[in-house]
Motif scaffolding. Structure first.
Motif, PDB file in Angstrom:
ATOM      1  N   VAL A 125     -17.703  -9.254   1.792  1.00 48.39           N
ATOM      2  CA  VAL A 125     -17.403  -9.712   0.542  1.00 48.39           C
ATOM      3  C   VAL A 125     -17.628  -8.266   0.000  1.00 48.39           C
ATOM      4  O   VAL A 125     -18.526  -7.610   0.093  1.00 48.39           O
ATOM      5  N   GLN A 126     -16.675  -8.035  -1.275  1.00 45.42           N
ATOM      6  CA  GLN A 126     -16.967  -6.676  -1.963  1.00 45.42           C
ATOM      7  C   GLN A 126     -18.029  -7.044  -2.880  1.00 45.42           C
ATOM      8  O   GLN A 126     -18.444  -8.188  -3.539  1.00 45.42           O
ATOM      9  N   ALA A 127     -18.661  -6.057  -3.425  1.00 42.09           N
ATOM     10  CA  ALA A 127     -19.605  -5.968  -4.494  1.00 42.09           C
ATOM     11  C   ALA A 127     -19.539  -6.789  -5.636  1.00 42.09           C
ATOM     12  O   ALA A 127     -18.195  -6.746  -6.321  1.00 42.09           O
ATOM     13  N   GLY A 128     -20.365  -7.559  -6.137  1.00 44.64           N
ATOM     14  CA  GLY A 128     -20.018  -8.443  -7.221  1.00 44.64           C
ATOM     15  C   GLY A 128     -19.309  -9.800  -6.874  1.00 44.64           C
ATOM     16  O   GLY A 128     -19.084 -10.621  -7.609  1.00 44.64           O
ATOM     17  N   GLY A 129     -19.170 -10.093  -5.738  1.00 45.29           N
ATOM     18  CA  GLY A 129     -18.533 -11.247  -5.248  1.00 45.29           C
ATOM     19  C   GLY A 129     -19.598 -12.131  -4.840  1.00 45.29           C
ATOM     20  O   GLY A 129     -20.870 -12.196  -5.057  1.00 45.29           O
ATOM     21  N   SER A 130     -19.044 -13.376  -4.271  1.00 45.24           N
ATOM     22  CA  SER A 130     -19.876 -14.484  -3.920  1.00 45.24           C
ATOM     23  C   SER A 130     -19.860 -14.891  -2.609  1.00 45.24           C
ATOM     24  O   SER A 130     -18.875 -14.966  -2.095  1.00 45.24           O
ATOM     25  N   LEU A 131     -20.745 -15.578  -2.079  1.00 39.28           N
ATOM     26  CA  LEU A 131     -20.929 -16.087  -0.543  1.00 39.28           C
ATOM     27  C   LEU A 131     -21.830 -17.318  -0.810  1.00 39.28           C
ATOM     28  O   LEU A 131     -22.832 -17.187  -1.480  1.00 39.28           O
ATOM     29  N   ARG A 132     -21.460 -18.264   0.105  1.00 35.44           N
ATOM     30  CA  ARG A 132     -22.478 -19.570   0.159  1.00 35.44           C
ATOM     31  C   ARG A 132     -22.666 -19.907   1.788  1.00 35.44           C
ATOM     32  O   ARG A 132     -21.893 -19.981   2.684  1.00 35.44           O
ATOM     33  N   VAL A 187     -33.570 -10.846  -5.833  1.00 38.30           N
ATOM     34  CA  VAL A 187     -32.381 -11.752  -5.839  1.00 38.30           C
ATOM     35  C   VAL A 187     -32.573 -12.899  -6.977  1.00 38.30           C
ATOM     36  O   VAL A 187     -31.710 -13.828  -7.249  1.00 38.30           O
ATOM     37  N   LYS A 188     -33.776 -12.705  -7.801  1.00 35.48           N
ATOM     38  CA  LYS A 188     -33.747 -13.802  -8.940  1.00 35.48           C
ATOM     39  C   LYS A 188     -32.555 -13.419  -9.865  1.00 35.48           C
ATOM     40  O   LYS A 188     -32.221 -12.504 -10.129  1.00 35.48           O
ATOM     41  N   GLY A 189     -32.159 -14.757 -10.328  1.00 30.33           N
ATOM     42  CA  GLY A 189     -30.969 -14.766 -11.195  1.00 30.33           C
ATOM     43  C   GLY A 189     -29.578 -14.710 -10.430  1.00 30.33           C
ATOM     44  O   GLY A 189     -28.706 -14.704 -11.130  1.00 30.33           O
ATOM     45  N   ARG A 190     -29.525 -14.264  -9.083  1.00 30.16           N
ATOM     46  CA  ARG A 190     -28.090 -14.080  -8.542  1.00 30.16           C
ATOM     47  C   ARG A 190     -28.272 -15.194  -7.498  1.00 30.16           C
ATOM     48  O   ARG A 190     -27.080 -15.315  -7.281  1.00 30.16           O
ATOM     49  N   PHE A 191     -29.322 -15.582  -6.873  1.00 31.20           N
ATOM     50  CA  PHE A 191     -29.264 -16.099  -5.612  1.00 31.20           C
ATOM     51  C   PHE A 191     -29.831 -17.675  -6.156  1.00 31.20           C
ATOM     52  O   PHE A 191     -30.864 -17.763  -6.843  1.00 31.20           O
ATOM     53  N   THR A 192     -29.238 -18.766  -5.433  1.00 29.75           N
ATOM     54  CA  THR A 192     -29.869 -20.134  -5.736  1.00 29.75           C
ATOM     55  C   THR A 192     -29.822 -21.006  -4.383  1.00 29.75           C
ATOM     56  O   THR A 192     -29.054 -21.066  -3.582  1.00 29.75           O
ATOM     57  N   ILE A 193     -31.099 -21.396  -4.111  1.00 31.53           N
ATOM     58  CA  ILE A 193     -31.358 -22.053  -2.781  1.00 31.53           C
ATOM     59  C   ILE A 193     -31.417 -23.652  -3.185  1.00 31.53           C
ATOM     60  O   ILE A 193     -31.679 -24.079  -4.420  1.00 31.53           O
ATOM     61  N   SER A 194     -30.750 -24.556  -2.364  1.00 31.15           N
ATOM     62  CA  SER A 194     -30.815 -25.832  -2.441  1.00 31.15           C
ATOM     63  C   SER A 194     -30.567 -26.514  -1.410  1.00 31.15           C
ATOM     64  O   SER A 194     -30.558 -26.089  -0.310  1.00 31.15           O
ATOM     65  N   ASN A 209     -24.465 -14.857  -5.621  1.00 32.37           N
ATOM     66  CA  ASN A 209     -23.401 -14.416  -6.316  1.00 32.37           C
ATOM     67  C   ASN A 209     -24.063 -13.008  -6.902  1.00 32.37           C
ATOM     68  O   ASN A 209     -25.029 -12.549  -6.648  1.00 32.37           O
ATOM     69  N   SER A 210     -22.959 -12.166  -7.715  1.00 33.67           N
ATOM     70  CA  SER A 210     -23.288 -11.063  -7.808  1.00 33.67           C
ATOM     71  C   SER A 210     -23.863 -10.041  -6.664  1.00 33.67           C
ATOM     72  O   SER A 210     -24.802  -9.452  -7.088  1.00 33.67           O
ATOM     73  N   LEU A 211     -23.233 -10.312  -5.708  1.00 35.48           N
ATOM     74  CA  LEU A 211     -23.779  -9.657  -4.557  1.00 35.48           C
ATOM     75  C   LEU A 211     -23.814  -7.885  -4.669  1.00 35.48           C
ATOM     76  O   LEU A 211     -22.563  -7.436  -5.127  1.00 35.48           O
ATOM     77  N   LYS A 212     -24.535  -7.375  -4.122  1.00 39.51           N
ATOM     78  CA  LYS A 212     -24.708  -5.918  -4.130  1.00 39.51           C
ATOM     79  C   LYS A 212     -24.778  -5.386  -2.543  1.00 39.51           C
ATOM     80  O   LYS A 212     -25.133  -5.971  -1.732  1.00 39.51           O
ATOM     81  N   PRO A 213     -24.412  -4.233  -2.615  1.00 36.49           N
ATOM     82  CA  PRO A 213     -24.397  -3.515  -1.014  1.00 36.49           C
ATOM     83  C   PRO A 213     -25.778  -3.646  -0.556  1.00 36.49           C
ATOM     84  O   PRO A 213     -26.091  -3.933   0.676  1.00 36.49           O
ATOM     85  N   GLU A 214     -26.859  -3.689  -1.468  1.00 36.64           N
ATOM     86  CA  GLU A 214     -28.205  -3.605  -0.742  1.00 36.64           C
ATOM     87  C   GLU A 214     -28.517  -5.127  -0.367  1.00 36.64           C
ATOM     88  O   GLU A 214     -29.648  -5.155   0.434  1.00 36.64           O
ATOM     89  N   ASP A 215     -27.714  -6.044  -0.343  1.00 38.93           N
ATOM     90  CA  ASP A 215     -27.925  -7.478   0.056  1.00 38.93           C
ATOM     91  C   ASP A 215     -27.264  -7.346   1.245  1.00 38.93           C
ATOM     92  O   ASP A 215     -27.447  -8.411   2.137  1.00 38.93           O
ATOM     93  N   THR A 216     -26.698  -6.437   1.975  1.00 41.07           N
ATOM     94  CA  THR A 216     -26.256  -6.467   3.390  1.00 41.07           C
ATOM     95  C   THR A 216     -27.140  -6.825   4.467  1.00 41.07           C
ATOM     96  O   THR A 216     -28.343  -6.035   4.285  1.00 41.07           O
ATOM     97  N   GLN A 230     -24.513 -12.699   9.625  1.00 42.81           N
ATOM     98  CA  GLN A 230     -24.328 -11.613   8.987  1.00 42.81           C
ATOM     99  C   GLN A 230     -23.481 -11.606   7.679  1.00 42.81           C
ATOM    100  O   GLN A 230     -22.631 -12.199   7.435  1.00 42.81           O
ATOM    101  N   VAL A 231     -24.105 -10.860   6.811  1.00 45.33           N
ATOM    102  CA  VAL A 231     -23.523 -10.716   5.314  1.00 45.33           C
ATOM    103  C   VAL A 231     -23.205  -9.298   5.115  1.00 45.33           C
ATOM    104  O   VAL A 231     -24.541  -8.521   5.169  1.00 45.33           O
ATOM    105  N   THR A 232     -21.973  -9.036   4.873  1.00 50.45           N
ATOM    106  CA  THR A 232     -21.890  -7.479   4.475  1.00 50.45           C
ATOM    107  C   THR A 232     -21.214  -7.424   3.342  1.00 50.45           C
ATOM    108  O   THR A 232     -20.246  -8.014   3.002  1.00 50.45           O
ATOM    109  N   VAL A 233     -21.626  -6.593   2.378  1.00 51.30           N
ATOM    110  CA  VAL A 233     -21.248  -6.471   0.815  1.00 51.30           C
ATOM    111  C   VAL A 233     -20.888  -5.080   0.741  1.00 51.30           C
ATOM    112  O   VAL A 233     -21.646  -4.091   0.961  1.00 51.30           O
ATOM    113  N   SER A 234     -19.660  -5.028   0.549  1.00 50.63           N
ATOM    114  CA  SER A 234     -18.897  -3.567   0.400  1.00 50.63           C
ATOM    115  C   SER A 234     -19.024  -3.018  -0.987  1.00 50.63           C
ATOM    116  O   SER A 234     -18.731  -3.628  -1.890  1.00 50.63           O
ATOM    117  N   SER A 235     -19.171  -1.739  -1.161  1.00 50.69           N
ATOM    118  CA  SER A 235     -19.162  -1.228  -2.415  1.00 50.69           C
ATOM    119  C   SER A 235     -17.811  -0.668  -2.935  1.00 50.69           C
ATOM    120  O   SER A 235     -16.754  -0.544  -2.343  1.00 50.69           O
TER     121      SER A 235
END
Length: 123
Positions: free
Chosen positions: A12-19, A63-70, A83-90, A118-123
């Motif tokens: 996913v691109q930076a700023g995007g979301s994954l579940r 990850v506070k404010g960006r990730f939510t566990i349920s 949400n609001s994924l960053k390259p460093e979340d890779t 694998q989660v990869t966040v591109s910049s």
């Protein structure tokens, strides 16, 4: 025993979301805490977030404010909305569960890990 099957990783691109999803199966009596960890090559696996059977949550500061566990206890499934994924979340994200498992006529405590996704966040 307990099996954990993860799904939902990807690119996913930076700023995007994954579940991410993680479904538990097996001879489960009950599941206490479930959580998500992540690991990058050369570094230790780190806790991202966790949730108890009662719904209490804990998050890493990063990850506070960006990730939510349920979790859905009936489905024995835990989710991670990112949400609001960053390259460093890779990283490779691993599901973890602390469960009580039926083994023959006994109930034993067991910690189980998923295979990782694998989660990869591109910049």
């Amino acid at each position: 025993q307990v099996q954990l099957v993860e799904s939902g990783g990807g690119l996913v691109q930076a700023g995007g979301s994954l579940r991410l999803s993680c479904a538990a199966s097996g001879s489960i009596f009950s599941i206490n805490a479930m959580g998500w960890y992540r690991q990058v090559p050369g570094k230790q696996r780190e806790l991202v977030t966790s949730i108890t059977s009662g719904g209490s949550t804990n998050y890493a500061d990063s990850v506070k404010g960006r990730f939510t566990i349920s979790r859905d206890n009936a489905k024995k499934t835990v989710y991670l909305q990112m949400n609001s994924l960053k390259p460093e979340d890779t990283a490779v994200y691993y599901c973890n569960a602390d469960a009580l498992v039926r083994v023959r006529e006994s109930i034993i405590a067991m910690e189980q890990w998923g295979q990782g996704t694998q989660v990869t966040v591109s910049s």
